[in-house]
Design a protein around this motif. Structure first.
Motif, PDB file in Angstrom:
ATOM      1  N   LEU A 197       0.782  -1.160   0.112  1.00  0.00           N
ATOM      2  CA  LEU A 197      -0.040  -0.009  -0.169  1.00  0.00           C
ATOM      3  C   LEU A 197       0.825   1.251   0.082  1.00  0.00           C
ATOM      4  CD1 LEU A 197      -2.735  -1.085   2.472  1.00  0.00           C
ATOM      5  CD2 LEU A 197      -3.083  -1.091   0.073  1.00  0.00           C
ATOM      6  N   SER A 198       1.993   1.335  -0.608  1.00  0.00           N
ATOM      7  CA  SER A 198       3.026   2.394  -0.483  1.00  0.00           C
ATOM      8  C   SER A 198       2.634   3.345  -1.370  1.00  0.00           C
ATOM      9  CB  SER A 198       4.636   1.762  -0.533  1.00  0.00           C
ATOM     10  OG  SER A 198       4.784   1.306  -1.640  1.00  0.00           O
ATOM     11  N   LYS A 199       2.079   2.836  -2.440  1.00  0.00           N
ATOM     12  CA  LYS A 199       1.751   3.781  -3.759  1.00  0.00           C
ATOM     13  C   LYS A 199       0.300   4.609  -3.488  1.00  0.00           C
ATOM     14  CE  LYS A 199       4.050   1.145  -7.564  1.00  0.00           C
ATOM     15  NZ  LYS A 199       5.115   2.089  -7.548  1.00  0.00           N
ATOM     16  N   SER A 200       0.244   5.963  -3.566  1.00  0.00           N
ATOM     17  CA  SER A 200      -0.756   6.778  -3.410  1.00  0.00           C
ATOM     18  C   SER A 200      -1.595   6.711  -4.663  1.00  0.00           C
ATOM     19  CB  SER A 200      -0.211   8.286  -2.969  1.00  0.00           C
ATOM     20  OG  SER A 200      -1.543   9.084  -3.065  1.00  0.00           O
ATOM     21  N   ARG A 201      -3.150   6.591  -4.377  1.00  0.00           N
ATOM     22  CA  ARG A 201      -3.798   6.558  -5.471  1.00  0.00           C
ATOM     23  C   ARG A 201      -4.450   8.013  -5.383  1.00  0.00           C
ATOM     24  NH1 ARG A 201      -5.541   1.786  -7.424  1.00  0.00           N
ATOM     25  NH2 ARG A 201      -4.802   0.012  -6.261  1.00  0.00           N
ATOM     26  N   ARG A 202      -4.131   8.856  -4.464  1.00  0.00           N
ATOM     27  CA  ARG A 202      -4.481  10.464  -4.511  1.00  0.00           C
ATOM     28  C   ARG A 202      -3.634  11.316  -5.126  1.00  0.00           C
ATOM     29  NH1 ARG A 202      -4.736  11.029   0.786  1.00  0.00           N
ATOM     30  NH2 ARG A 202      -6.895  10.553   1.023  1.00  0.00           N
ATOM     31  N   CYS A 203      -2.322  11.237  -4.755  1.00  0.00           N
ATOM     32  CA  CYS A 203      -1.276  12.279  -5.388  1.00  0.00           C
ATOM     33  C   CYS A 203      -0.410  11.860  -6.523  1.00  0.00           C
ATOM     34  CB  CYS A 203      -0.464  12.420  -4.092  1.00  0.00           C
ATOM     35  SG  CYS A 203      -0.957  13.093  -2.643  1.00  0.00           S
ATOM     36  N   SER A 204      -0.132  12.946  -7.118  1.00  0.00           N
ATOM     37  CA  SER A 204       0.744  12.670  -8.638  1.00  0.00           C
ATOM     38  C   SER A 204       2.005  12.119  -8.308  1.00  0.00           C
ATOM     39  CB  SER A 204       0.621  13.893  -9.202  1.00  0.00           C
ATOM     40  OG  SER A 204       1.555  14.992  -8.498  1.00  0.00           O
ATOM     41  N   PRO A 205       2.689  12.026  -9.064  1.00  0.00           N
ATOM     42  CA  PRO A 205       3.922  11.484  -8.922  1.00  0.00           C
ATOM     43  C   PRO A 205       5.002  12.797  -8.587  1.00  0.00           C
ATOM     44  CG  PRO A 205       3.497  10.539 -10.944  1.00  0.00           C
ATOM     45  CD  PRO A 205       2.002  11.438 -10.447  1.00  0.00           C
ATOM     46  N   ASP A 206       4.989  13.908  -9.188  1.00  0.00           N
ATOM     47  CA  ASP A 206       5.358  15.310  -8.647  1.00  0.00           C
ATOM     48  C   ASP A 206       5.417  15.642  -7.225  1.00  0.00           C
ATOM     49  OD1 ASP A 206       6.473  15.246 -11.087  1.00  0.00           O
ATOM     50  OD2 ASP A 206       5.164  17.280 -11.658  1.00  0.00           O
ATOM     51  N   VAL A 207       4.037  15.319  -6.791  1.00  0.00           N
ATOM     52  CA  VAL A 207       3.712  15.677  -5.275  1.00  0.00           C
ATOM     53  C   VAL A 207       4.348  14.743  -4.318  1.00  0.00           C
ATOM     54  CG1 VAL A 207       1.725  15.735  -3.721  1.00  0.00           C
ATOM     55  CG2 VAL A 207       1.606  16.914  -5.708  1.00  0.00           C
ATOM     56  N   CYS A 208       4.445  13.458  -4.565  1.00  0.00           N
ATOM     57  CA  CYS A 208       4.767  12.263  -4.016  1.00  0.00           C
ATOM     58  C   CYS A 208       6.247  12.556  -3.769  1.00  0.00           C
ATOM     59  CB  CYS A 208       4.301  10.940  -4.372  1.00  0.00           C
ATOM     60  SG  CYS A 208       2.720  10.378  -4.270  1.00  0.00           S
ATOM     61  N   SER A 209       6.974  12.871  -4.897  1.00  0.00           N
ATOM     62  CA  SER A 209       8.393  12.917  -4.888  1.00  0.00           C
ATOM     63  C   SER A 209       8.894  14.150  -4.121  1.00  0.00           C
ATOM     64  CB  SER A 209       8.947  13.138  -6.654  1.00  0.00           C
ATOM     65  OG  SER A 209      10.135  13.250  -6.468  1.00  0.00           O
ATOM     66  N   TYR A 210       8.047  15.164  -4.268  1.00  0.00           N
ATOM     67  CA  TYR A 210       8.547  16.285  -3.362  1.00  0.00           C
ATOM     68  C   TYR A 210       8.188  16.215  -1.857  1.00  0.00           C
ATOM     69  CZ  TYR A 210       9.004  21.076  -2.425  1.00  0.00           C
ATOM     70  OH  TYR A 210       9.409  22.470  -2.324  1.00  0.00           O
ATOM     71  N   VAL A 211       7.120  15.460  -1.559  1.00  0.00           N
ATOM     72  CA  VAL A 211       6.963  15.018   0.083  1.00  0.00           C
ATOM     73  C   VAL A 211       8.089  14.294   0.381  1.00  0.00           C
ATOM     74  CG1 VAL A 211       5.255  13.863   1.568  1.00  0.00           C
ATOM     75  CG2 VAL A 211       4.339  15.481  -0.173  1.00  0.00           C
ATOM     76  N   SER A 212       8.305  13.123  -0.316  1.00  0.00           N
ATOM     77  CA  SER A 212       9.448  12.411   0.074  1.00  0.00           C
ATOM     78  C   SER A 212      10.665  12.759   0.049  1.00  0.00           C
ATOM     79  CB  SER A 212       9.484  11.142  -1.099  1.00  0.00           C
ATOM     80  OG  SER A 212      10.545  10.273  -0.797  1.00  0.00           O
ATOM     81  N   GLU A 213      11.108  14.151  -0.689  1.00  0.00           N
ATOM     82  CA  GLU A 213      12.247  14.697  -0.604  1.00  0.00           C
ATOM     83  C   GLU A 213      12.481  15.365   0.597  1.00  0.00           C
ATOM     84  OE1 GLU A 213      14.315  18.446  -2.771  1.00  0.00           O
ATOM     85  OE2 GLU A 213      12.819  17.588  -4.081  1.00  0.00           O
ATOM     86  N   LYS A 214      11.135  16.194   0.955  1.00  0.00           N
ATOM     87  CA  LYS A 214      11.080  17.294   1.942  1.00  0.00           C
ATOM     88  C   LYS A 214      11.017  16.701   3.293  1.00  0.00           C
ATOM     89  CE  LYS A 214      12.200  21.008  -0.629  1.00  0.00           C
ATOM     90  NZ  LYS A 214      13.410  21.559  -0.359  1.00  0.00           N
ATOM     91  N   LEU A 215      10.155  15.822   3.287  1.00  0.00           N
ATOM     92  CA  LEU A 215       9.720  15.188   4.672  1.00  0.00           C
ATOM     93  C   LEU A 215      10.191  13.943   4.943  1.00  0.00           C
ATOM     94  CD1 LEU A 215       6.070  16.357   4.757  1.00  0.00           C
ATOM     95  CD2 LEU A 215       8.279  17.708   5.484  1.00  0.00           C
ATOM     96  N   GLY A 216      10.960  12.990   3.903  1.00  0.00           N
ATOM     97  CA  GLY A 216      11.484  11.878   4.328  1.00  0.00           C
ATOM     98  C   GLY A 216      10.574  10.877   4.438  1.00  0.00           C
ATOM     99  N   VAL A 217       9.512  11.014   3.953  1.00  0.00           N
ATOM    100  CA  VAL A 217       8.377   9.943   3.920  1.00  0.00           C
ATOM    101  C   VAL A 217       8.385   9.127   2.830  1.00  0.00           C
ATOM    102  CG1 VAL A 217       5.857   9.462   4.152  1.00  0.00           C
ATOM    103  CG2 VAL A 217       7.042  11.389   5.490  1.00  0.00           C
ATOM    104  N   ASP A 218       8.716   7.623   2.692  1.00  0.00           N
ATOM    105  CA  ASP A 218       8.730   6.900   1.511  1.00  0.00           C
ATOM    106  C   ASP A 218       7.264   6.751   0.918  1.00  0.00           C
ATOM    107  OD1 ASP A 218       9.443   4.983  -0.375  1.00  0.00           O
ATOM    108  OD2 ASP A 218       9.614   3.512   0.977  1.00  0.00           O
ATOM    109  N   ILE A 219       6.900   7.638   0.045  1.00  0.00           N
ATOM    110  CA  ILE A 219       5.753   7.610  -0.672  1.00  0.00           C
ATOM    111  C   ILE A 219       5.983   7.862  -2.054  1.00  0.00           C
ATOM    112  CG2 ILE A 219       5.374  10.073  -0.299  1.00  0.00           C
ATOM    113  CD1 ILE A 219       2.440   9.774  -0.413  1.00  0.00           C
ATOM    114  N   THR A 220       5.114   6.825  -2.759  1.00  0.00           N
ATOM    115  CA  THR A 220       5.196   6.946  -4.270  1.00  0.00           C
ATOM    116  C   THR A 220       3.921   7.055  -4.823  1.00  0.00           C
ATOM    117  OG1 THR A 220       5.155   4.570  -4.494  1.00  0.00           O
ATOM    118  CG2 THR A 220       7.349   5.909  -4.467  1.00  0.00           C
TER     119      THR A 220
END
Length: 221
Positions: free
Chosen positions: A85-108
């Protein structure tokens, strides 16, 4: 356990919201029920208005890290799956990448749709006046004229596009050397929730910019 006579399995969602005695009950239940499935997001703990203290995410007032939490679950006998369940069905690739980069959360992203991360600069009033863009503020959302939600209250919501209005200590979020490690875990988690509500574009507005316009959008209380 008589429950096994009536239920093939027990499924518990939002596992991260259970604390102290509620958490203990689930752990004890899992020892006597044949199949228990727990689904949750570690980075959404300490976000709701209640159940924000105590085990399993706090020990002697110290926050338990993600890796230590996983170790604890394994020691309790759970099979831990961190990928299905690590892939978000809500957020786009760009948003997930930014969240992962800035907050250190492993989300794709599940790559279902597009959406960009947009820093608001000289078009702040245009964004604030656009009722199609839900504004997410740290607190006191009801004080503003525009459609808005508190970061924590937005948990579970999905909007077409969102503008997250940052707090003073997050005005450097756009800096290359920004580190979320300096943030209180509860603040990081609330920001993570706010930044992952949009199915489309995610607008980010600095606190300093918003404060220059804030009075125009306050309700007459």
């Amino acid at each position: 356990m008589r429950l096994n006579l009536f239920y093939d399995s027990i499924l518990i969602d939002e596992f991260q919201d259970f604390r102290e005695h509620d958490y203990d009950l689930i752990i004890q239940l899992s020892k006597v029920v044949n199949k228990v499935l727990l689904v949750g997001d570690y980075y959404q703990h300490s976000v709701s208005a209640k159940n924000n203290t105590g085990k399993p995410f706090e020990k002697k007032k110290q926050i338990i890290s993600y890796s230590d939490f996983i170790i604890t679950l394994k020691e309790l006998g759970f099979d831990v799956d961190t990928t299905t369940l690590s892939k978000s069905r809500r957020c786009s690739p760009d948003v997930c990448s930014y969240v992962s980069e800035k907050l250190g959360v492993d989300i794709t992203s599940n790559n279902d749709h597009a959406g960009s991360v947009i820093w608001v600069t000289d078009n702040a009033k245009e964004i604030l006046d656009d009722t199609a863009i839900v504004k997410l503020v740290f607190k006191n959302a009801s004080c503003y004229k525009f459609p808005s939600l508190n970061w924590s209250y937005s948990k579970g919501d999905t909007v077409k596009s969102a503008c997250v209005i940052l707090t003073d200590n997050l005005d450097d979020l756009d800096n290359d050397d920004f580190s979320s490690e300096s943030l209180p875990p509860s603040t990081r988690n609330k920001l993570y929730v706010a930044m992952t509500r949009s199915k489309g574009d995610l607008y980010l507005m600095k606190s300093s910019l918003f404060k220059s316009l804030q009075n125009e959008y306050r309700k007459n209380m």
